[in-house]
Motif scaffolding. Structure first.
Motif, PDB file in Angstrom:
ATOM      1  N   ILE A   8      39.634  38.214  21.750  1.00 26.32           N
ATOM      2  CA  ILE A   8      38.629  39.119  21.185  1.00 26.32           C
ATOM      3  C   ILE A   8      38.142  40.167  22.190  1.00 26.32           C
ATOM      4  CG2 ILE A   8      37.863  37.474  19.462  1.00 26.32           C
ATOM      5  CD1 ILE A   8      35.450  36.852  21.307  1.00 26.32           C
ATOM      6  N   TRP A   9      38.558  40.043  23.444  1.00 27.74           N
ATOM      7  CA  TRP A   9      38.117  41.012  24.470  1.00 27.74           C
ATOM      8  C   TRP A   9      39.046  40.879  25.659  1.00 27.74           C
ATOM      9  CZ3 TRP A   9      35.103  44.964  23.658  1.00 27.74           C
ATOM     10  CH2 TRP A   9      34.470  45.634  24.718  1.00 27.74           C
ATOM     11  N   TYR A  10      39.191  41.959  26.389  1.00 24.41           N
ATOM     12  CA  TYR A  10      39.959  41.968  27.640  1.00 24.41           C
ATOM     13  C   TYR A  10      39.117  42.670  28.689  1.00 24.41           C
ATOM     14  CZ  TYR A  10      43.950  40.831  24.657  1.00 24.41           C
ATOM     15  OH  TYR A  10      44.794  40.221  23.752  1.00 24.41           O
ATOM     16  N   GLU A  11      39.176  42.158  29.901  1.00 23.03           N
ATOM     17  CA  GLU A  11      38.319  42.679  30.965  1.00 23.03           C
ATOM     18  C   GLU A  11      39.133  42.923  32.221  1.00 23.03           C
ATOM     19  OE1 GLU A  11      34.232  41.072  31.475  1.00 23.03           O
ATOM     20  OE2 GLU A  11      35.106  40.210  33.298  1.00 23.03           O
ATOM     21  N   LEU A  12      38.978  44.110  32.775  1.00 20.26           N
ATOM     22  CA  LEU A  12      39.574  44.454  34.058  1.00 20.26           C
ATOM     23  C   LEU A  12      38.527  44.302  35.145  1.00 20.26           C
ATOM     24  CD1 LEU A  12      41.777  45.649  35.902  1.00 20.26           C
ATOM     25  CD2 LEU A  12      40.929  47.930  35.249  1.00 20.26           C
ATOM     26  N   ALA A  56      38.613  49.009  23.691  1.00 20.92           N
ATOM     27  CA  ALA A  56      39.774  48.224  24.093  1.00 20.92           C
ATOM     28  C   ALA A  56      39.408  47.079  25.022  1.00 20.92           C
ATOM     29  CB  ALA A  56      40.810  49.127  24.776  1.00 20.92           C
ATOM     30  N   GLY A  57      38.170  47.063  25.510  1.00 12.52           N
ATOM     31  CA  GLY A  57      37.739  46.044  26.451  1.00 12.52           C
ATOM     32  C   GLY A  57      36.693  46.600  27.395  1.00 12.52           C
ATOM     33  N   GLY A  58      36.602  45.991  28.576  1.00 13.44           N
ATOM     34  CA  GLY A  58      35.592  46.406  29.537  1.00 13.44           C
ATOM     35  C   GLY A  58      36.098  46.362  30.961  1.00 13.44           C
ATOM     36  N   VAL A  59      35.375  47.011  31.843  1.00 13.30           N
ATOM     37  CA  VAL A  59      35.683  47.044  33.279  1.00 13.30           C
ATOM     38  C   VAL A  59      34.492  46.496  34.037  1.00 13.30           C
ATOM     39  CG1 VAL A  59      36.221  48.488  35.271  1.00 13.30           C
ATOM     40  CG2 VAL A  59      37.226  49.022  33.044  1.00 13.30           C
ATOM     41  N   LEU A  60      34.726  45.457  34.803  1.00 19.54           N
ATOM     42  CA  LEU A  60      33.700  44.879  35.664  1.00 19.54           C
ATOM     43  C   LEU A  60      33.978  45.313  37.092  1.00 19.54           C
ATOM     44  CD1 LEU A  60      32.318  41.256  35.553  1.00 19.54           C
ATOM     45  CD2 LEU A  60      32.919  42.310  37.734  1.00 19.54           C
ATOM     46  N   GLY A  70      36.051  35.974  47.249  1.00 17.56           N
ATOM     47  CA  GLY A  70      37.406  35.663  46.808  1.00 17.56           C
ATOM     48  C   GLY A  70      37.856  36.346  45.538  1.00 17.56           C
ATOM     49  N   ALA A  71      36.979  37.131  44.898  1.00 16.41           N
ATOM     50  CA  ALA A  71      37.384  37.839  43.679  1.00 16.41           C
ATOM     51  C   ALA A  71      38.430  38.895  44.022  1.00 16.41           C
ATOM     52  CB  ALA A  71      36.182  38.483  43.017  1.00 16.41           C
ATOM     53  N   ARG A  72      39.374  39.057  43.120  1.00 16.39           N
ATOM     54  CA  ARG A  72      40.444  40.025  43.317  1.00 16.39           C
ATOM     55  C   ARG A  72      40.699  40.783  42.018  1.00 16.39           C
ATOM     56  NH1 ARG A  72      39.139  39.161  47.601  1.00 16.39           N
ATOM     57  NH2 ARG A  72      40.320  38.471  49.438  1.00 16.39           N
ATOM     58  N   PRO A  73      41.303  41.972  42.102  1.00 19.02           N
ATOM     59  CA  PRO A  73      41.600  42.710  40.877  1.00 19.02           C
ATOM     60  C   PRO A  73      42.462  41.893  39.926  1.00 19.02           C
ATOM     61  CG  PRO A  73      41.873  44.122  42.804  1.00 19.02           C
ATOM     62  CD  PRO A  73      41.681  42.730  43.329  1.00 19.02           C
ATOM     63  N   ILE A  74      42.060  41.853  38.666  1.00 14.66           N
ATOM     64  CA  ILE A  74      42.775  41.054  37.680  1.00 14.66           C
ATOM     65  C   ILE A  74      42.359  41.477  36.277  1.00 14.66           C
ATOM     66  CG2 ILE A  74      41.006  39.235  37.591  1.00 14.66           C
ATOM     67  CD1 ILE A  74      43.240  37.168  37.273  1.00 14.66           C
ATOM     68  N   TRP A  75      43.254  41.318  35.336  1.00 18.05           N
ATOM     69  CA  TRP A  75      42.920  41.395  33.922  1.00 18.05           C
ATOM     70  C   TRP A  75      42.700  39.973  33.413  1.00 18.05           C
ATOM     71  CZ3 TRP A  75      41.927  45.248  30.533  1.00 18.05           C
ATOM     72  CH2 TRP A  75      42.248  46.564  30.916  1.00 18.05           C
ATOM     73  N   ILE A  76      41.668  39.767  32.617  1.00 16.51           N
ATOM     74  CA  ILE A  76      41.375  38.447  32.076  1.00 16.51           C
ATOM     75  C   ILE A  76      41.025  38.590  30.591  1.00 16.51           C
ATOM     76  CG2 ILE A  76      38.952  38.536  32.792  1.00 16.51           C
ATOM     77  CD1 ILE A  76      39.207  35.490  33.415  1.00 16.51           C
ATOM     78  N   GLY A  77      41.456  37.621  29.803  1.00 17.63           N
ATOM     79  CA  GLY A  77      41.222  37.663  28.374  1.00 17.63           C
ATOM     80  C   GLY A  77      40.107  36.736  27.938  1.00 17.63           C
ATOM     81  N   TYR A  78      39.515  37.051  26.792  1.00 17.90           N
ATOM     82  CA  TYR A  78      38.454  36.244  26.180  1.00 17.90           C
ATOM     83  C   TYR A  78      38.988  35.647  24.879  1.00 17.90           C
ATOM     84  CZ  TYR A  78      34.690  38.487  28.999  1.00 17.90           C
ATOM     85  OH  TYR A  78      33.866  38.937  29.999  1.00 17.90           O
ATOM     86  N   ALA A 120      43.384  31.513  34.410  1.00 19.51           N
ATOM     87  CA  ALA A 120      41.981  31.776  34.082  1.00 19.51           C
ATOM     88  C   ALA A 120      41.832  32.484  32.748  1.00 19.51           C
ATOM     89  CB  ALA A 120      41.348  32.622  35.178  1.00 19.51           C
ATOM     90  N   LEU A 121      40.728  32.180  32.068  1.00 15.87           N
ATOM     91  CA  LEU A 121      40.359  32.857  30.835  1.00 15.87           C
ATOM     92  C   LEU A 121      38.878  32.640  30.577  1.00 15.87           C
ATOM     93  CD1 LEU A 121      41.084  30.677  27.747  1.00 15.87           C
ATOM     94  CD2 LEU A 121      42.022  29.993  29.951  1.00 15.87           C
ATOM     95  N   TYR A 122      38.313  33.468  29.724  1.00 21.69           N
ATOM     96  CA  TYR A 122      36.960  33.261  29.234  1.00 21.69           C
ATOM     97  C   TYR A 122      37.026  32.619  27.856  1.00 21.69           C
ATOM     98  CZ  TYR A 122      34.550  36.271  32.668  1.00 21.69           C
ATOM     99  OH  TYR A 122      34.009  36.816  33.800  1.00 21.69           O
ATOM    100  N   VAL A 123      36.039  31.779  27.553  1.00 21.89           N
ATOM    101  CA  VAL A 123      35.785  31.365  26.178  1.00 21.89           C
ATOM    102  C   VAL A 123      34.454  31.984  25.775  1.00 21.89           C
ATOM    103  CG1 VAL A 123      37.165  29.266  26.208  1.00 21.89           C
ATOM    104  CG2 VAL A 123      34.786  29.168  26.979  1.00 21.89           C
ATOM    105  N   MET A 124      34.362  32.392  24.512  1.00 25.25           N
ATOM    106  CA  MET A 124      33.187  33.154  24.081  1.00 25.25           C
ATOM    107  C   MET A 124      32.855  32.854  22.626  1.00 25.25           C
ATOM    108  SD  MET A 124      32.543  37.274  24.177  1.00 25.25           S
ATOM    109  CE  MET A 124      30.891  37.940  23.913  1.00 25.25           C
TER     110      MET A 124
END
Length: 265
Positions: A8-12, A56-60, A70-78, A120-124
């Motif tokens: 339902i969402w994608y985050e960069l 289309a999603g969001g940018v954090l 330790g965070a690194r550039p990544i696309w993650i889905g919800y 990794a993924l989000y649940v929402m």
């Protein structure tokens, strides 16, 4: 759950939202805001706009503290669930891990988890905007440019991953393509709709991870735009079932991403 989960969402997550805006604007046609809205936690968050007026999603924006942690550039889905807390407890009990416990945000309740192999993924559990109750997110589409069109899981244990996503998200798994010594490319379905695939972890994938494929209007135009705007092609365009082409790249900030679309030239 009441019905199979959907993306339902994608985050960069990126340290350079302006650089990402320039890159994805040129390659995909998206518009990313030049200034972020500070969330309740002080995070710089920007929406990704499509040319049809949808999102289309969001940018954090990753700040220095996130990068130091330790965070690194990544696309993650919800993935949507009926109850975030219940889903997190079940994932934890099934050898998944909780990276960020359940929390409420303006648009719903979320948690970040990994599957048992570490992807990794989000649940929402989202709160729909007024007047949009009962409507599904359209950030994923199997056919449309400027939407995510495919979700691909590379994992160290495809059999276990398939069992996990079937159990916790209600997906099906039917059909596969043999990849020789690399194993099988096995398809995931949400109901009758093919939403992605799972494959063995191969060289070039440091850890189990999801890779998402953005729809583009012309794969060759997108290929040229990737290289002209600071990205790196990691897999050249390859014809896929149905006659379109897919390729893989890394954006200028280091996030892996795929693109899929027709060849028009």
């Amino acid at each position: 759950m009441s019905k199979p989960a959907n993306f339902i969402w994608y985050e960069l997550m990126t340290p350079d939202p302006l650089g990402a805006a320039a890159f994805y604007g040129a390659v995909v046609g998206w518009t990313i805001a030049s200034h972020g809205d500070k969330t309740a936690g002080g995070v710089d968050y920007r929406m990704i706009g499509r040319s049809d007026g949808g999102q289309a999603g969001g940018v954090l924006a990753l700040d220095a503290d996130m990068l130091a942690g330790g965070a690194r550039p990544i696309w993650i889905g919800y993935l949507n669930v009926d109850d975030v807390d219940t889903a997190v407890d079940a994932i934890r009990a099934d050898s998944g891990t909780v990276q960020m416990g359940p929390m409420d945000i303006a648009v719903g309740r979320i948690a970040m988890v990994t599957d048992p192999q570490g992807a990794a993924l989000y649940v929402m559990d989202p709160v729909p905007p007024p007047g949009m109750e009962g409507m599904e997110s359209d950030v994923f589409s199997v056919t449309e440019a400027q939407h995510m069109r495919w979700n691909e899981l590379a994992t160290s244990d495809p059999d276990a991953a398939i069992a996990f996503y079937k159990q916790h998200f209600g997906w099906g798994q039917e059909g596969e393509i043999a990849m020789g010594e690399m194993g099988a490319y096995r398809f995931f379905q949400r109901g009758e709709i093919g939403i992605g695939a799972v494959m063995p972890l191969m060289e070039g994938y440091p850890v189990p991870m999801w890779t998402f494929y953005i729809g583009v209007d012309d794969i060759d135009r997108a290929h040229a735009a990737v290289t002209a705007n600071g990205g790196t092609i990691t897999n050249e365009p390859m014809e896929i079932p149905g006659g379109e082409f897919a390729m893989n790249a890394v954006d200028p900030q280091g996030a892996a991403i795929g693109f899929v679309g027709p060849r028009k030239s």
